[in-house]
Design an enzyme around this catalytic site. Structure first.
Site, mmCIF file in Angstrom:
data_model
loop_
_atom_site.group_PDB
_atom_site.id
_atom_site.type_symbol
_atom_site.label_atom_id
_atom_site.label_comp_id
_atom_site.label_asym_id
_atom_site.label_seq_id
_atom_site.Cartn_x
_atom_site.Cartn_y
_atom_site.Cartn_z
ATOM 1 N N GLU A 137 -4.723 8.168 -4.807
ATOM 2 C CA GLU A 137 -3.584 8.424 -5.083
ATOM 3 C C GLU A 137 -2.746 9.020 -6.652
ATOM 4 O OE1 GLU A 137 -5.777 6.374 -3.271
ATOM 5 O OE2 GLU A 137 -5.798 6.369 -1.255
ATOM 6 N N HIS A 160 -5.319 -2.262 6.657
ATOM 7 C CA HIS A 160 -5.389 -1.409 6.777
ATOM 8 C C HIS A 160 -4.406 -1.699 8.479
ATOM 9 C CE1 HIS A 160 -8.440 0.566 5.903
ATOM 10 N NE2 HIS A 160 -8.813 1.586 5.684
#
Lengths: 352, 222
Positions: free
Chosen positions: A107, A157
């Site tokens: 990222e 998540h």
């Protein structure tokens, strides 16, 4: 923040024209909201529409953005083959690998590539314009990320990290509640001259289905929308949580409590005027979000409304949110702000 | 006499890890891999065994330009070896030798054990989008590491199909559904001591459960 990031660097809008694109959709239960004032913004009532879910609507918006601006490109984790949530299907085939490409699972590198320097959203994207005295900006940047509970996501998540980003002056944070909203808001975010973080509720990718116009349309940022009118209490929320809140509103109606429901849509900069006008009408406010209550964005809304509407308020502002624990797996139904928790709070506030 | 290891560092990296972990600036505070290893050695008196199990998708679709992690380990001055992660015996001998070197020579070792990810990356992944179903089947069946190890065990006469059937029938295979933990455990271990806000929230939650039991699964004991 776990999950996939898809980053687009988009230049200015050159021209817009409508496109028809084949969109696939899977059957899911319809989430229908009350009459939306946004229909006026979409344009003629005879526009071609098709029934689609959230990831299809987002896919369509991305196709339009890429088509209308030849300087736009999309890169991120697994976007080349269509993405793990199918949002980028067909884009690589249509626009070529020079404009739609995968990046390594890093990222830091993805965001750094997107803004031209190897650094993060807070320290670079957000401050770009400010520290250069408006000589430079990275307004062309839009960062899409899935977020929120999905039923089985567990610690990593299911997170709702919007509050972290809301604390960063210089970026905008946008969260759609449905496919039609997602397409319009995403196109606005892409074309907005400021860096935008666009959170997509994972829960809704397939489950949320509605009629989405096929042409190019945008919804304005920093404008909240009253999606249900009422007189006794104002409710404010965003994303997937709104459908839970609407269920609570419908049940409260049976007990004679008339609820006004507002979709904030843009969290920063947020539309204080709309919320304030509603609270001046009802005198009560309830905020609900999946993210944990302490330090959540509901706190900012509550504080601002108290400043503006103190003498008008009939009861303390209620916040029904996730608990202050890491997002649990087995305990997820206990953690989340359920319809009944909201309903209890509506009743307590009205009877205060 | 080999000295006792005072610190054993294990790291399991996934296909994501190989692309980011052994690159400059991967730690917080950022430091190179070598600095990190030296830091560990400083803290633990130079007795650091660094074992890195690599999980890699061996397909032509893999975008990685370099040759995995083993070359990066060598670039950082760490003695490295790559083994077939599907070969239990190879992995065993590599780790055994690596730990001997780590103890006697007091240096880090990197073991890259390559294997194949048969399952999808996640519940949202459609891995047949970037690899063929035949390839998955091949690695699942023909190159299955458990079967390979079993054949070796059987060839040595230590196990057989008959022994397996016998064991299975003997053991009480009655699968007991493991009970879910009680609701109180949702609030413990966030911190070492439970702060007041969590105690308050537990009270509110129990109130909600009492009023609306239908919202909550009975599998979780209250």
């Amino acid at each position: 923040m776990a999950g996939n990031l898809s980053v687009k660097r988009i230049g200015r809008l050159i021209n817009s024209r409508s496109i028809t694109s084949a969109s696939s959709f899977k059957n899911g239960f319809k989430r229908e909201f009350s009459s939306s004032s946004c229909d006026d913004l979409i344009g003629n009532g005879n526009a071609n529409k098709s029934s689609m879910n959230l990831y299809s609507a987002i896919n369509q918006a991305l196709h339009i953005a890429m088509e209308t601006d030849p300087r736009a490109y999309i890169f991120g984790e697994d976007v080349g083959f269509g993405g793990v949530f199918r949002c980028t299907t067909g884009l690589a085939d249509r626009f070529g690998k020079n404009r739609v490409f995968n990046t390594p699972l890093c990222e830091q590198g993805i965001i750094g590539f997107g803004i031209g320097l190897a650094a993060m959203i807070v320290n670079e994207a957000a401050k770009f314009r400010y520290r250069s005295g408006n000589q430079f900006n990275c307004g062309g940047l839009t960062i899409r990320a899935p977020y929120g509970a999905v039923g089985h996501g567990g610690h990593y998540h299911s997170q709702s990290p919007e509050a972290f980003f809301c604390h960063v002056p210089g970026i905008k944070v946008v969260i759609p509640r449905s496919p039609k909203q997602a397409k319009g808001l995403l196109l606005s975010s892409i074309r907005d001259p400021n860096p935008v973080v666009f959170f997509e509720p994972k829960w809704l990718y397939r489950l949320s289905v509605e009629e989405v116009p096929e042409h190019d349309y945008m919804f304005p940022l920093s404008e909240a929308e009253v999606i249900r009118e009422g007189n006794d209490i104002t409710l404010v929320g965003w994303g997937a949580q709104l459908s839970i809140m609407e269920q609570a509103c419908i049940e409260a109606e049976k007990d004679g409590i008339s609820c006004e429901l507002i979709d904030l849509k843009t969290l920063i900069p947020w539309d204080k005027e709309t919320v304030e006008a509603s609270v001046r009408k009802t005198g009560r406010l309830l905020i609900s979000h999946e993210a944990s209550i302490t330090g959540g964005f509901g706190a900012e809304i509550s504080a601002s409304i108290v400043e503006r509407c103190f003498l008008r308020l009939e009861a303390p502002i209620a916040r029904i949110c996730g608990l202050d624990t890491p997002f649990p797996l087995v305990f997820e139904p206990f953690y989340l702000p359920t319809k009944n928790k909201i309903l209890d709070a509506i009743e307590a506030t009205v009877k205060y | 006499m080999p000295q006792k290891i005072s610190y054993l560092g294990f790291r399991h990296t996934s296909s994501g890890g190989q692309r980011k972990q052994l690159v400059h600036g991967c730690r917080n505070p950022p430091m190179s891999q070598l600095e990190w290893v030296e830091e560990l050695q400083r803290k633990n008196g130079k007795r650091t065994l660094f074992i890195d199990f690599k999980l890699v998708i061996l397909t032509s679709a893999s975008p990685l330009a370099g040759d995995g992690i083993v070359v990066k380990g060598r670039a950082y001055g760490i003695r490295s070896i790559r083994v077939d992660g599907n070969d239990a015996l190879a992995v065993y001998s590599a780790i055994l030798r690596a730990s001997e070197i780590a103890i006697t020579e007091q240096r880090p070792i990197l073991v890259e054990a390559l294997t194949y990810r048969v399952g999808h990356n996640s519940t949202s992944d459609y891995s047949t989008k970037y690899r063929t179903a035949d390839e998955i089947e091949y690695w699942k069946m023909a190159r299955n590491p458990v079967n390979r190890f079993r054949k070796w065990v059987e060839r040595n006469g230590w196990w057989s199909d008959e022994a397996e059937t016998e064991l299975r029938s003997r053991s009480s295979v009655k699968k007991q559904k493991r009970q879910k933990p009680p609701i109180a455990e949702m609030f413990t271990d966030v911190y070492d001591q439970t702060p007041q806000n969590l105690k308050d929230q537990e009270k509110l939650l129990r109130e909600s459960i009492r009023k609306h039991p239908q919202d909550y699964t009975s599998e979780v004991p209250i």
